[in-house]
Design an enzyme around this catalytic site. Sequence first.
Site, PDB file in Angstrom:
ATOM      1  N   GLU A   1      -0.247   7.146   7.329  1.00  0.00           N
ATOM      2  CA  GLU A   1      -1.658   6.727   7.337  1.00  0.00           C
ATOM      3  C   GLU A   1      -1.890   5.628   8.370  1.00  0.00           C
ATOM      4  O   GLU A   1      -2.950   5.562   8.981  1.00  0.00           O
ATOM      5  CB  GLU A   1      -2.069   6.281   5.920  1.00  0.00           C
ATOM      6  CG  GLU A   1      -2.203   7.493   5.005  1.00  0.00           C
ATOM      7  CD  GLU A   1      -1.978   7.226   3.533  1.00  0.00           C
ATOM      8  OE1 GLU A   1      -1.978   6.050   3.115  1.00  0.00           O
ATOM      9  OE2 GLU A   1      -1.782   8.218   2.794  1.00  0.00           O
TER      10      GLU A   1
ATOM     11  N   LYS B   1      -1.214   1.458  -1.689  1.00  0.00           N
ATOM     12  CA  LYS B   1      -2.200   1.666  -0.609  1.00  0.00           C
ATOM     13  C   LYS B   1      -3.400   0.729  -0.823  1.00  0.00           C
ATOM     14  O   LYS B   1      -3.214  -0.382  -1.284  1.00  0.00           O
ATOM     15  CB  LYS B   1      -2.622   3.133  -0.549  1.00  0.00           C
ATOM     16  CG  LYS B   1      -1.454   4.109  -0.570  1.00  0.00           C
ATOM     17  CD  LYS B   1      -1.877   5.498  -0.236  1.00  0.00           C
ATOM     18  CE  LYS B   1      -0.697   6.441  -0.414  1.00  0.00           C
ATOM     19  NZ  LYS B   1      -0.910   7.747   0.152  1.00  0.00           N
TER      20      LYS B   1
HETATM   21  C1  PEP Z   1       2.706   7.827   0.121  1.00  0.00           C
HETATM   22  O1  PEP Z   1       1.591   7.568   0.507  1.00  0.00           O
HETATM   23  O2  PEP Z   1       3.664   7.200   0.560  1.00  0.00           O
HETATM   24  C2  PEP Z   1       2.864   8.883  -0.866  1.00  0.00           C
HETATM   25  C3  PEP Z   1       4.050   9.408  -1.014  1.00  0.00           C
HETATM   26  O3  PEP Z   1       1.747   9.265  -1.578  1.00  0.00           O
HETATM   27  P1  PEP Z   1       1.686  10.305  -2.792  1.00  0.00           P
HETATM   28  O4  PEP Z   1       2.851  10.020  -3.696  1.00  0.00           O
HETATM   29  O5  PEP Z   1       0.377  10.049  -3.451  1.00  0.00           O
HETATM   30  O6  PEP Z   1       1.780  11.670  -2.208  1.00  0.00           O
END
Ligand code: PEP
Length: 250
Positions: free
Chosen positions: A95, A11
């Site tokens: 997101e 991210k």
């Molecule tokens: C993601 O954003 O794709 C995700 C799975 O985040 P997390 O593993 O932090 O829940």
Amino acid sequence: MRRKLAVGNWKMHGLSPQLGEAEALSERHPDPACEIVLCPPATLISRMWELLIGSAIHLGGQDCHHADQGAHTGDISAAMLVDAGAEYVILGHSERRHDHGETDAHVAAKAAAAHSAGLVAILCLGETEAERDAGRTIAVVGDQLAGSLPEGASAANTVIAYEPIWAIGTGRTPTREQIAEVHGALRARLSDRLGSEGDGMRLLYGGSVKAENAREIFAIPDVDGALVGGASLKAGDFSAIVEALEAAPA
Ligand code: PEP
């Protein structure tokens, strides 16, 4: 036979010092029994690629534009990702759907552009908590799949990631039965639409995967790996998930 796949989504995290985490991961897994992909911020892709030459780690972007080039300030084309060293691109992450208003049609257009450039598209799908509570999960992810998968999608150029929105970054995960139900439904729809290509397309689970729950998740039928956010930022954390995947039943 579907090759297991662990994808790390960094991210909007990562400056130059974090390149060391990618290097450490590659040193821990010189010859992995599964495929490993890191998707750092676009600013780090080409430097990470240089650092990892000769390693078993593949790289991906976190989004691309649907056009080849043009007046789209701030955007990145699929060809630019390839140029930087990427082989994969995450598309339709919740997101981006939420922050940038991306629809299934946008995601399908981006995936088609990714395929044209030679990238493997990792298409993200997932329901909100309200949709799950309303008993609409299978209908929601089914519609997202139908709308986001472009013509020409194949087992070689597309991966599907089921990511319940309420599980992302929250520490909460669906039950084994809930994951199995969604993955089973997605597999059936892929097989209906694409035949043997749908049978061979990898289905990842994403949402609060960590070392402590990875083994249990990877034992679920039709889970071919994981899309990992927070736990992919540190080599040690992600490495433990990779090891769980390597040990998972074929
Ligand atoms: C993601 O954003 O794709 C995700 C799975 O985040 P997390 O593993 O932090 O829940």
